[in-house]
Design an enzyme around this catalytic site. Structure first.
Site, PDB file in Angstrom:
ATOM      1  N   LYS A  33       0.839  -1.196   0.000  1.00  0.00           N
ATOM      2  CA  LYS A  33       0.000   0.000   0.000  1.00  0.00           C
ATOM      3  C   LYS A  33       0.875   1.248   0.000  1.00  0.00           C
ATOM      4  O   LYS A  33       1.755   1.405   0.841  1.00  0.00           O
ATOM      5  CB  LYS A  33      -0.912   0.003   1.231  1.00  0.00           C
ATOM      6  CG  LYS A  33      -1.916   1.151   1.209  1.00  0.00           C
ATOM      7  CD  LYS A  33      -2.948   1.000   2.313  1.00  0.00           C
ATOM      8  CE  LYS A  33      -2.512   1.554   3.637  1.00  0.00           C
ATOM      9  NZ  LYS A  33      -2.252   3.012   3.640  1.00  0.00           N
ATOM     10  N   ASP A  60      -3.418   4.321  -1.896  1.00  0.00           N
ATOM     11  CA  ASP A  60      -4.343   4.757  -0.832  1.00  0.00           C
ATOM     12  C   ASP A  60      -4.277   6.279  -0.694  1.00  0.00           C
ATOM     13  O   ASP A  60      -3.668   6.804   0.231  1.00  0.00           O
ATOM     14  CB  ASP A  60      -3.933   4.046   0.469  1.00  0.00           C
ATOM     15  CG  ASP A  60      -4.758   4.457   1.683  1.00  0.00           C
ATOM     16  OD1 ASP A  60      -5.893   4.946   1.508  1.00  0.00           O
ATOM     17  OD2 ASP A  60      -4.262   4.275   2.816  1.00  0.00           O
ATOM     18  N   LEU A  61      -4.899   6.976  -1.646  1.00  0.00           N
ATOM     19  CA  LEU A  61      -4.891   8.449  -1.586  1.00  0.00           C
ATOM     20  C   LEU A  61      -6.258   9.001  -1.192  1.00  0.00           C
ATOM     21  O   LEU A  61      -6.435  10.200  -1.071  1.00  0.00           O
ATOM     22  CB  LEU A  61      -4.419   9.046  -2.925  1.00  0.00           C
ATOM     23  CG  LEU A  61      -2.983   8.667  -3.331  1.00  0.00           C
ATOM     24  CD1 LEU A  61      -2.618   9.306  -4.666  1.00  0.00           C
ATOM     25  CD2 LEU A  61      -1.981   9.071  -2.259  1.00  0.00           C
ATOM     26  N   LYS A  62      -7.226   8.122  -1.005  1.00  0.00           N
ATOM     27  CA  LYS A  62      -8.560   8.492  -0.485  1.00  0.00           C
ATOM     28  C   LYS A  62      -9.095   9.751  -1.152  1.00  0.00           C
ATOM     29  O   LYS A  62      -9.313  10.784  -0.505  1.00  0.00           O
ATOM     30  CB  LYS A  62      -8.509   8.699   1.031  1.00  0.00           C
ATOM     31  CG  LYS A  62      -8.001   7.491   1.809  1.00  0.00           C
ATOM     32  CD  LYS A  62      -8.100   7.736   3.305  1.00  0.00           C
ATOM     33  CE  LYS A  62      -7.562   6.588   4.129  1.00  0.00           C
ATOM     34  NZ  LYS A  62      -6.081   6.489   4.115  1.00  0.00           N
ATOM     35  N   ASP A  65     -13.323  14.804  -3.615  1.00  0.00           N
ATOM     36  CA  ASP A  65     -13.345  16.113  -4.279  1.00  0.00           C
ATOM     37  C   ASP A  65     -14.581  16.139  -5.185  1.00  0.00           C
ATOM     38  O   ASP A  65     -15.409  15.218  -5.134  1.00  0.00           O
ATOM     39  CB  ASP A  65     -12.029  16.278  -5.082  1.00  0.00           C
ATOM     40  CG  ASP A  65     -11.604  17.738  -5.178  1.00  0.00           C
ATOM     41  OD1 ASP A  65     -12.470  18.592  -5.482  1.00  0.00           O
ATOM     42  OD2 ASP A  65     -10.414  18.035  -4.970  1.00  0.00           O
ATOM     43  N   ASN A  68     -15.785  15.729 -11.146  1.00  0.00           N
ATOM     44  CA  ASN A  68     -14.911  15.887 -12.310  1.00  0.00           C
ATOM     45  C   ASN A  68     -13.435  15.702 -11.943  1.00  0.00           C
ATOM     46  O   ASN A  68     -12.679  15.051 -12.664  1.00  0.00           O
ATOM     47  CB  ASN A  68     -15.148  17.264 -12.948  1.00  0.00           C
ATOM     48  CG  ASN A  68     -14.345  17.426 -14.214  1.00  0.00           C
ATOM     49  OD1 ASN A  68     -14.520  16.671 -15.164  1.00  0.00           O
ATOM     50  ND2 ASN A  68     -13.425  18.372 -14.227  1.00  0.00           N
ATOM     51  N   THR A  69     -13.042  16.246 -10.797  1.00  0.00           N
ATOM     52  CA  THR A  69     -11.649  16.128 -10.352  1.00  0.00           C
ATOM     53  C   THR A  69     -11.326  14.671 -10.015  1.00  0.00           C
ATOM     54  O   THR A  69     -10.260  14.150 -10.348  1.00  0.00           O
ATOM     55  CB  THR A  69     -11.417  17.043  -9.118  1.00  0.00           C
ATOM     56  OG1 THR A  69     -11.703  18.376  -9.513  1.00  0.00           O
ATOM     57  CG2 THR A  69      -9.993  16.953  -8.607  1.00  0.00           C
ATOM     58  N   THR A 124     -10.412   4.120  10.690  1.00  0.00           N
ATOM     59  CA  THR A 124     -10.336   3.241  11.866  1.00  0.00           C
ATOM     60  C   THR A 124      -9.770   3.952  13.093  1.00  0.00           C
ATOM     61  O   THR A 124      -9.764   3.400  14.183  1.00  0.00           O
ATOM     62  CB  THR A 124      -9.480   1.995  11.540  1.00  0.00           C
ATOM     63  OG1 THR A 124      -8.351   2.416  10.769  1.00  0.00           O
ATOM     64  CG2 THR A 124     -10.268   0.994  10.757  1.00  0.00           C
ATOM     65  N   ARG A 174      -3.732  -5.356  14.482  1.00  0.00           N
ATOM     66  CA  ARG A 174      -2.645  -5.427  15.459  1.00  0.00           C
ATOM     67  C   ARG A 174      -2.457  -6.876  15.892  1.00  0.00           C
ATOM     68  O   ARG A 174      -3.374  -7.463  16.476  1.00  0.00           O
ATOM     69  CB  ARG A 174      -2.971  -4.558  16.691  1.00  0.00           C
ATOM     70  CG  ARG A 174      -2.982  -3.050  16.391  1.00  0.00           C
ATOM     71  CD  ARG A 174      -1.588  -2.552  16.029  1.00  0.00           C
ATOM     72  NE  ARG A 174      -1.537  -1.146  15.674  1.00  0.00           N
ATOM     73  CZ  ARG A 174      -1.583  -0.674  14.413  1.00  0.00           C
ATOM     74  NH1 ARG A 174      -1.709  -1.500  13.387  1.00  0.00           N
ATOM     75  NH2 ARG A 174      -1.480   0.610  14.173  1.00  0.00           N
ATOM     76  N   GLY A 203       0.566  -1.890   8.925  1.00  0.00           N
ATOM     77  CA  GLY A 203       1.642  -0.926   8.728  1.00  0.00           C
ATOM     78  C   GLY A 203       2.692  -1.039   9.799  1.00  0.00           C
ATOM     79  O   GLY A 203       3.555  -1.915   9.773  1.00  0.00           O
ATOM     80  N   ARG A 204       2.590  -0.133  10.793  1.00  0.00           N
ATOM     81  CA  ARG A 204       3.668   0.010  11.781  1.00  0.00           C
ATOM     82  C   ARG A 204       4.105  -1.262  12.492  1.00  0.00           C
ATOM     83  O   ARG A 204       5.314  -1.431  12.714  1.00  0.00           O
ATOM     84  CB  ARG A 204       3.278   1.096  12.800  1.00  0.00           C
ATOM     85  CG  ARG A 204       3.341   2.487  12.186  1.00  0.00           C
ATOM     86  CD  ARG A 204       2.551   3.501  12.950  1.00  0.00           C
ATOM     87  NE  ARG A 204       1.117   3.272  12.833  1.00  0.00           N
ATOM     88  CZ  ARG A 204       0.184   4.030  13.402  1.00  0.00           C
ATOM     89  NH1 ARG A 204       0.545   5.051  14.164  1.00  0.00           N
ATOM     90  NH2 ARG A 204      -1.100   3.769  13.219  1.00  0.00           N
TER      91      ARG A 204
END
Ligand code: C5P
Length: 220
Positions: A33, A60-62, A65, A68-69, A124, A174, A203-204
Protein backbone atom coordinates in the site's frame (compact mmCIF):
# COMPACT_ATOMS: atom_id res chain seq x y z
CA UNK A 1 -2.14 -17.74 5.65
CA UNK A 2 -2.31 -16.84 1.97
CA UNK A 3 0.27 -14.14 1.25
CA UNK A 4 -2.28 -12.50 -1.05
CA UNK A 5 -4.38 -11.58 1.97
CA UNK A 6 -1.83 -9.35 3.69
CA UNK A 7 -1.22 -5.81 2.42
CA UNK A 8 1.74 -3.96 3.88
CA UNK A 9 1.37 -0.18 4.31
CA UNK A 10 4.62 1.43 3.20
CA UNK A 11 4.20 4.49 5.43
CA UNK A 12 7.70 5.91 5.04
CA UNK A 13 8.92 9.03 3.28
CA UNK A 14 12.19 7.91 1.69
CA UNK A 15 12.27 5.90 -1.51
CA UNK A 16 15.30 3.92 -0.25
CA UNK A 17 13.41 2.84 2.87
CA UNK A 18 10.37 1.87 0.77
CA UNK A 19 12.56 -0.17 -1.54
CA UNK A 20 14.29 -1.87 1.39
CA UNK A 21 10.91 -2.96 2.75
CA UNK A 22 9.68 -4.18 -0.66
CA UNK A 23 12.96 -6.03 -1.15
CA UNK A 24 12.81 -7.95 2.13
CA UNK A 25 9.03 -8.44 2.22
CA UNK A 26 8.20 -9.29 -1.40
CA UNK A 27 8.88 -13.03 -0.93
CA UNK A 28 6.04 -13.00 1.63
CA UNK A 29 3.72 -10.23 0.38
CA UNK A 30 1.88 -9.68 -2.93
CA UNK A 31 0.39 -6.21 -2.42
CA UNK A 32 1.98 -3.06 -1.01
CA UNK A 33 0.00 0.00 0.00
CA UNK A 34 1.29 3.40 -1.07
CA UNK A 35 -0.34 6.15 0.93
CA UNK A 36 -0.08 9.91 1.10
CA UNK A 37 3.22 10.12 2.98
CA UNK A 38 5.18 8.05 0.47
CA UNK A 39 3.35 9.19 -2.66
CA UNK A 40 3.65 12.89 -1.84
CA UNK A 41 7.34 12.40 -0.99
CA UNK A 42 8.42 10.26 -3.90
CA UNK A 43 5.69 10.30 -6.56
CA UNK A 44 4.77 7.45 -8.91
CA UNK A 45 8.28 6.02 -9.15
CA UNK A 46 7.54 4.02 -6.02
CA UNK A 47 4.86 2.17 -8.01
CA UNK A 48 7.53 1.27 -10.59
CA UNK A 49 9.73 -0.12 -7.83
CA UNK A 50 6.89 -2.35 -6.64
CA UNK A 51 6.34 -3.48 -10.26
CA UNK A 52 10.05 -4.27 -10.58
CA UNK A 53 9.54 -6.85 -7.82
CA UNK A 54 6.51 -8.16 -9.72
CA UNK A 55 4.18 -7.05 -6.92
CA UNK A 56 0.91 -5.04 -6.90
CA UNK A 57 0.12 -1.57 -5.55
CA UNK A 58 -2.87 -0.42 -3.55
CA UNK A 59 -2.82 3.37 -4.03
CA UNK A 60 -4.34 4.76 -0.83
CA UNK A 61 -4.89 8.45 -1.59
CA UNK A 62 -8.56 8.49 -0.49
CA UNK A 63 -9.88 10.83 -3.17
CA UNK A 64 -12.56 13.21 -1.93
CA UNK A 65 -13.35 16.11 -4.28
CA UNK A 66 -15.86 17.19 -6.91
CA UNK A 67 -16.82 14.41 -9.35
CA UNK A 68 -14.91 15.89 -12.31
CA UNK A 69 -11.65 16.13 -10.35
CA UNK A 70 -12.05 12.61 -8.98
CA UNK A 71 -12.84 11.24 -12.45
CA UNK A 72 -9.63 12.70 -13.88
CA UNK A 73 -7.60 11.53 -10.87
CA UNK A 74 -9.02 8.03 -11.35
CA UNK A 75 -7.72 8.14 -14.92
CA UNK A 76 -4.25 8.97 -13.63
CA UNK A 77 -4.36 6.17 -11.04
CA UNK A 78 -5.39 3.77 -13.82
CA UNK A 79 -2.46 4.90 -16.00
CA UNK A 80 -0.11 4.08 -13.11
CA UNK A 81 -1.21 0.46 -13.44
CA UNK A 82 -2.23 0.04 -9.80
CA UNK A 83 -4.19 -2.98 -8.61
CA UNK A 84 -6.50 -0.96 -6.39
CA UNK A 85 -7.22 2.61 -5.25
CA UNK A 86 -9.78 4.25 -2.99
CA UNK A 87 -12.13 7.20 -2.60
CA UNK A 88 -14.06 8.45 0.45
CA UNK A 89 -17.59 7.03 0.40
CA UNK A 90 -18.61 10.25 2.16
CA UNK A 91 -17.90 12.00 -1.15
CA UNK A 92 -21.25 10.61 -2.31
CA UNK A 93 -22.67 8.58 -5.17
CA UNK A 94 -21.90 11.01 -7.99
CA UNK A 95 -18.27 11.21 -6.90
CA UNK A 96 -17.88 7.43 -6.59
CA UNK A 97 -19.53 6.86 -9.98
CA UNK A 98 -17.23 9.47 -11.52
CA UNK A 99 -14.21 7.54 -10.17
CA UNK A 100 -15.47 4.37 -11.81
CA UNK A 101 -16.22 6.16 -15.08
CA UNK A 102 -12.74 7.69 -15.19
CA UNK A 103 -11.07 4.35 -14.48
CA UNK A 104 -13.19 2.55 -17.09
CA UNK A 105 -12.60 5.17 -19.77
CA UNK A 106 -8.86 5.17 -19.21
CA UNK A 107 -8.71 1.40 -19.09
CA UNK A 108 -10.53 1.13 -22.43
CA UNK A 109 -8.36 3.81 -23.99
CA UNK A 110 -5.03 2.42 -22.80
CA UNK A 111 -5.68 -1.31 -22.52
CA UNK A 112 -4.47 -1.23 -18.89
CA UNK A 113 -6.61 -3.32 -16.50
CA UNK A 114 -9.15 -1.27 -14.58
CA UNK A 115 -8.06 -0.99 -10.93
CA UNK A 116 -10.44 -2.15 -8.24
CA UNK A 117 -11.99 0.86 -6.51
CA UNK A 118 -12.85 0.89 -2.82
CA UNK A 119 -15.00 3.28 -0.82
CA UNK A 120 -13.45 4.30 2.51
CA UNK A 121 -16.22 4.13 5.13
CA UNK A 122 -15.08 5.62 8.46
CA UNK A 123 -11.39 5.89 9.36
CA UNK A 124 -10.34 3.24 11.87
CA UNK A 125 -8.81 5.97 14.06
CA UNK A 126 -12.29 7.42 14.64
CA UNK A 127 -14.90 5.96 16.98
CA UNK A 128 -18.06 5.29 15.00
CA UNK A 129 -21.24 3.31 15.05
CA UNK A 130 -21.71 0.13 13.04
CA UNK A 131 -24.82 1.74 11.52
CA UNK A 132 -22.82 4.64 10.10
CA UNK A 133 -20.21 2.32 8.56
CA UNK A 134 -22.90 0.02 7.16
CA UNK A 135 -24.81 2.84 5.51
CA UNK A 136 -21.61 4.11 3.83
CA UNK A 137 -20.79 0.56 2.72
CA UNK A 138 -24.29 0.26 1.26
CA UNK A 139 -23.82 3.58 -0.56
CA UNK A 140 -20.48 2.36 -1.95
CA UNK A 141 -22.12 -0.81 -3.26
CA UNK A 142 -25.02 1.12 -4.80
CA UNK A 143 -22.43 3.35 -6.47
CA UNK A 144 -20.80 0.26 -8.08
CA UNK A 145 -17.64 0.30 -5.99
CA UNK A 146 -15.78 -3.04 -5.88
CA UNK A 147 -15.65 -2.95 -2.11
CA UNK A 148 -14.88 -0.93 0.99
CA UNK A 149 -12.24 -0.12 3.55
CA UNK A 150 -13.72 -0.71 6.99
CA UNK A 151 -12.59 -1.67 10.47
CA UNK A 152 -12.49 -5.35 11.42
CA UNK A 153 -15.31 -4.68 13.87
CA UNK A 154 -17.85 -3.97 11.14
CA UNK A 155 -16.59 -6.58 8.69
CA UNK A 156 -19.00 -9.34 9.68
CA UNK A 157 -22.08 -7.13 9.36
CA UNK A 158 -20.93 -5.78 5.97
CA UNK A 159 -20.22 -9.28 4.69
CA UNK A 160 -23.62 -10.55 5.83
CA UNK A 161 -25.53 -7.68 4.30
CA UNK A 162 -23.57 -6.98 1.11
CA UNK A 163 -22.59 -10.49 0.09
CA UNK A 164 -19.54 -12.52 -0.83
CA UNK A 165 -18.23 -10.73 -3.90
CA UNK A 166 -17.92 -7.28 -2.29
CA UNK A 167 -14.30 -6.68 -1.25
CA UNK A 168 -13.61 -5.79 2.37
CA UNK A 169 -10.19 -4.40 3.23
CA UNK A 170 -9.45 -3.88 6.92
CA UNK A 171 -6.73 -1.69 8.44
CA UNK A 172 -6.39 -1.29 12.19
CA UNK A 173 -4.77 -4.72 12.43
CA UNK A 174 -2.65 -5.43 15.46
CA UNK A 175 -1.01 -8.80 16.10
CA UNK A 176 -1.37 -10.05 19.71
CA UNK A 177 0.47 -7.70 22.06
CA UNK A 178 1.31 -5.00 19.49
CA UNK A 179 0.82 -1.30 20.29
CA UNK A 180 -2.36 0.30 18.97
CA UNK A 181 -0.85 3.69 18.10
CA UNK A 182 -3.65 6.04 16.94
CA UNK A 183 -5.94 3.19 15.83
CA UNK A 184 -9.14 2.83 17.87
CA UNK A 185 -11.07 -0.05 16.32
CA UNK A 186 -8.48 -2.80 16.04
CA UNK A 187 -8.40 -6.59 15.74
CA UNK A 188 -5.82 -9.31 15.30
CA UNK A 189 -5.18 -10.67 11.78
CA UNK A 190 -7.09 -13.86 12.61
CA UNK A 191 -10.10 -11.99 13.99
CA UNK A 192 -10.30 -9.81 10.86
CA UNK A 193 -10.05 -12.75 8.46
CA UNK A 194 -12.52 -14.85 10.49
CA UNK A 195 -14.97 -11.93 10.29
CA UNK A 196 -14.77 -12.12 6.49
CA UNK A 197 -12.09 -9.61 5.41
CA UNK A 198 -10.58 -10.23 1.96
CA UNK A 199 -7.43 -8.29 2.77
CA UNK A 200 -5.86 -7.02 5.97
CA UNK A 201 -3.65 -3.92 5.95
CA UNK A 202 -0.73 -3.85 8.37
CA UNK A 203 1.64 -0.93 8.73
CA UNK A 204 3.67 0.01 11.78
CA UNK A 205 3.68 -3.39 13.54
CA UNK A 206 5.70 -4.63 10.53
CA UNK A 207 7.43 -1.58 9.07
CA UNK A 208 8.69 -0.24 12.40
CA UNK A 209 9.80 -3.67 13.64
CA UNK A 210 13.50 -4.46 14.04
CA UNK A 211 12.93 -7.59 11.96
CA UNK A 212 9.86 -7.08 9.70
CA UNK A 213 10.23 -10.52 8.09
CA UNK A 214 10.05 -12.19 11.50
CA UNK A 215 6.83 -10.31 12.31
CA UNK A 216 5.27 -11.35 8.98
CA UNK A 217 6.23 -14.97 9.54
CA UNK A 218 4.75 -14.77 13.04
CA UNK A 219 1.47 -13.41 11.67
CA UNK A 220 1.26 -16.13 9.04
O1 C5P B 1 0.42 1.46 10.92
P1 C5P B 1 -0.99 0.97 10.77
O2 C5P B 1 -1.08 -0.55 10.77
O3 C5P B 1 -1.95 1.62 11.74
O4 C5P B 1 -1.39 1.44 9.29
C1 C5P B 1 -2.70 1.38 8.80
C2 C5P B 1 -2.71 1.95 7.42
O5 C5P B 1 -4.02 1.89 6.88
C3 C5P B 1 -2.27 3.41 7.33
O6 C5P B 1 -1.53 3.53 6.13
C4 C5P B 1 -3.56 4.19 7.22
O7 C5P B 1 -3.42 5.34 6.42
C5 C5P B 1 -4.47 3.19 6.52
N1 C5P B 1 -5.90 3.33 6.76
C6 C5P B 1 -6.48 3.27 8.01
N2 C5P B 1 -7.83 3.39 8.16
C7 C5P B 1 -8.61 3.57 7.10
C8 C5P B 1 -8.04 3.64 5.82
C9 C5P B 1 -6.67 3.50 5.69
O8 C5P B 1 -5.77 3.06 9.00
N3 C5P B 1 -9.92 3.62 7.24
Amino acid sequence: MDRKKIIIALDVSKIKEAERLVDILSPHISIFKVGMELFYSCGPKVIDIIKKYDRETFLDLKFHDIPNTVKNSAKVATRFGVFMFNVHAQGGTDMMKAALEGAEEESQRSGIDRPRILGVTVLTSIESSEGQVLSLARLAKQSSMDGVVASPQETKAIREELGGDFLIVTPGIRPEGAEKGDQKRTATPKEALDAGADYIVIGRPVTKAKDPVKVIKGIK
